[in-house]
Scaffold this motif. Sequence first.
Motif, mmCIF file in Angstrom:
data_model
loop_
_atom_site.group_PDB
_atom_site.id
_atom_site.type_symbol
_atom_site.label_atom_id
_atom_site.label_comp_id
_atom_site.label_asym_id
_atom_site.label_seq_id
_atom_site.Cartn_x
_atom_site.Cartn_y
_atom_site.Cartn_z
ATOM 1 N N ARG A 1 0.877 -1.178 0.000
ATOM 2 C CA ARG A 1 0.000 0.000 0.000
ATOM 3 C C ARG A 1 0.909 1.222 0.000
ATOM 4 O O ARG A 1 1.890 1.264 0.713
ATOM 5 C CB ARG A 1 -0.879 0.004 1.240
ATOM 6 C CG ARG A 1 -1.780 -1.232 1.243
ATOM 7 C CD ARG A 1 -3.023 -1.032 1.970
ATOM 8 N NE ARG A 1 -3.682 0.147 1.412
ATOM 9 C CZ ARG A 1 -4.769 0.697 1.882
ATOM 10 N NH1 ARG A 1 -5.356 0.190 2.921
ATOM 11 N NH2 ARG A 1 -5.309 1.756 1.343
ATOM 12 N N VAL A 2 0.548 2.205 -0.801
ATOM 13 C CA VAL A 2 1.347 3.409 -0.973
ATOM 14 C C VAL A 2 0.505 4.609 -0.563
ATOM 15 O O VAL A 2 -0.617 4.766 -1.063
ATOM 16 C CB VAL A 2 1.784 3.541 -2.448
ATOM 17 C CG1 VAL A 2 2.654 4.755 -2.647
ATOM 18 C CG2 VAL A 2 2.505 2.286 -2.908
ATOM 19 N N PRO A 3 1.026 5.475 0.331
ATOM 20 C CA PRO A 3 0.252 6.661 0.710
ATOM 21 C C PRO A 3 0.180 7.660 -0.443
ATOM 22 O O PRO A 3 1.145 7.828 -1.194
ATOM 23 C CB PRO A 3 1.015 7.243 1.898
ATOM 24 C CG PRO A 3 2.407 6.747 1.744
ATOM 25 C CD PRO A 3 2.305 5.419 1.041
ATOM 26 N N LEU A 4 -0.958 8.300 -0.588
ATOM 27 C CA LEU A 4 -1.121 9.364 -1.567
ATOM 28 C C LEU A 4 -0.843 10.688 -0.853
ATOM 29 O O LEU A 4 -1.378 10.946 0.225
ATOM 30 C CB LEU A 4 -2.536 9.349 -2.144
ATOM 31 C CG LEU A 4 -2.931 8.047 -2.848
ATOM 32 C CD1 LEU A 4 -4.382 8.107 -3.297
ATOM 33 C CD2 LEU A 4 -2.011 7.747 -4.015
ATOM 34 N N ALA A 5 0.007 11.502 -1.436
ATOM 35 C CA ALA A 5 0.465 12.724 -0.781
ATOM 36 C C ALA A 5 -0.639 13.773 -0.690
ATOM 37 O O ALA A 5 -1.402 13.969 -1.630
ATOM 38 C CB ALA A 5 1.663 13.297 -1.524
ATOM 39 N N SER A 6 -0.670 14.430 0.450
ATOM 40 C CA SER A 6 -1.557 15.585 0.640
ATOM 41 C C SER A 6 -0.790 16.849 0.259
ATOM 42 O O SER A 6 0.425 16.816 0.025
ATOM 43 C CB SER A 6 -1.996 15.672 2.103
ATOM 44 O OG SER A 6 -0.890 16.024 2.925
ATOM 45 N N ILE A 7 -1.471 17.966 0.232
ATOM 46 C CA ILE A 7 -0.811 19.256 -0.027
ATOM 47 C C ILE A 7 0.280 19.506 1.015
ATOM 48 O O ILE A 7 1.376 19.964 0.677
ATOM 49 C CB ILE A 7 -1.844 20.400 -0.040
ATOM 50 C CG1 ILE A 7 -2.800 20.236 -1.215
ATOM 51 C CG2 ILE A 7 -1.171 21.764 -0.065
ATOM 52 C CD1 ILE A 7 -2.158 20.345 -2.579
ATOM 53 N N ASP A 8 0.004 19.188 2.275
ATOM 54 C CA ASP A 8 1.011 19.386 3.327
ATOM 55 C C ASP A 8 2.216 18.480 3.125
ATOM 56 O O ASP A 8 3.355 18.879 3.395
ATOM 57 C CB ASP A 8 0.400 19.160 4.712
ATOM 58 C CG ASP A 8 -0.578 20.259 5.096
ATOM 59 O OD1 ASP A 8 -0.415 21.404 4.600
ATOM 60 O OD2 ASP A 8 -1.504 19.982 5.879
ATOM 61 N N ASP A 9 1.986 17.252 2.662
ATOM 62 C CA ASP A 9 3.100 16.340 2.369
ATOM 63 C C ASP A 9 3.975 16.916 1.255
ATOM 64 O O ASP A 9 5.208 16.855 1.324
ATOM 65 C CB ASP A 9 2.589 14.967 1.928
ATOM 66 C CG ASP A 9 1.804 14.246 3.008
ATOM 67 O OD1 ASP A 9 2.057 14.485 4.209
ATOM 68 O OD2 ASP A 9 0.938 13.427 2.646
ATOM 69 N N ILE A 10 3.334 17.482 0.249
ATOM 70 C CA ILE A 10 4.082 18.071 -0.867
ATOM 71 C C ILE A 10 4.883 19.270 -0.388
ATOM 72 O O ILE A 10 6.054 19.431 -0.752
ATOM 73 C CB ILE A 10 3.132 18.438 -2.016
ATOM 74 C CG1 ILE A 10 2.538 17.157 -2.618
ATOM 75 C CG2 ILE A 10 3.848 19.266 -3.078
ATOM 76 C CD1 ILE A 10 1.383 17.376 -3.556
ATOM 77 N N ARG A 11 4.289 20.087 0.457
ATOM 78 C CA ARG A 11 5.025 21.239 1.005
ATOM 79 C C ARG A 11 6.235 20.777 1.807
ATOM 80 O O ARG A 11 7.313 21.378 1.721
ATOM 81 C CB ARG A 11 4.105 22.082 1.874
ATOM 82 C CG ARG A 11 3.128 22.893 1.090
ATOM 83 C CD ARG A 11 2.324 23.853 1.987
ATOM 84 N NE ARG A 11 1.314 24.518 1.195
ATOM 85 C CZ ARG A 11 0.011 24.422 1.409
ATOM 86 N NH1 ARG A 11 -0.455 23.701 2.421
ATOM 87 N NH2 ARG A 11 -0.838 25.049 0.630
ATOM 88 N N THR A 12 6.072 19.716 2.597
ATOM 89 C CA THR A 12 7.186 19.169 3.373
ATOM 90 C C THR A 12 8.295 18.695 2.444
ATOM 91 O O THR A 12 9.485 18.945 2.688
ATOM 92 C CB THR A 12 6.693 18.012 4.261
ATOM 93 O OG1 THR A 12 5.713 18.518 5.173
ATOM 94 C CG2 THR A 12 7.829 17.383 5.047
ATOM 95 N N ALA A 13 7.937 18.024 1.360
ATOM 96 C CA ALA A 13 8.931 17.541 0.397
ATOM 97 C C ALA A 13 9.644 18.697 -0.295
ATOM 98 O O ALA A 13 10.873 18.666 -0.473
ATOM 99 C CB ALA A 13 8.261 16.628 -0.631
ATOM 100 N N VAL A 14 8.897 19.718 -0.689
ATOM 101 C CA VAL A 14 9.503 20.882 -1.349
ATOM 102 C C VAL A 14 10.447 21.600 -0.395
ATOM 103 O O VAL A 14 11.563 21.986 -0.774
ATOM 104 C CB VAL A 14 8.417 21.834 -1.897
ATOM 105 C CG1 VAL A 14 9.015 23.162 -2.336
ATOM 106 C CG2 VAL A 14 7.680 21.168 -3.049
#
Length: 69
Positions: free
Chosen positions: A35-48
């Motif tokens: 199972r793979v988590p789908l990124a939220s907007i907050d996850d994307i901000r953390t990655a950026v």
Amino acid sequence: MPELVPHVIGNHPYDGLGGRFADDFNPATGAVTRRVPLASIDDIRTAVDAAQAAFPGWAATTPLNRARV
């Protein structure tokens, strides 16, 4: 229960905050293997943010050392 595969952000496992997941299938059997988590907007901000923090060091790395990574 299928294995949960986290995101990797800043070279560390990151479970994510989205709460949504996608199944990863074995193409030979059709069985769900992970199972793979789908990124939220907050996850994307953390990655950026992590990428921006890592960029100066990566930009200063020689092409030879980048190739070794």
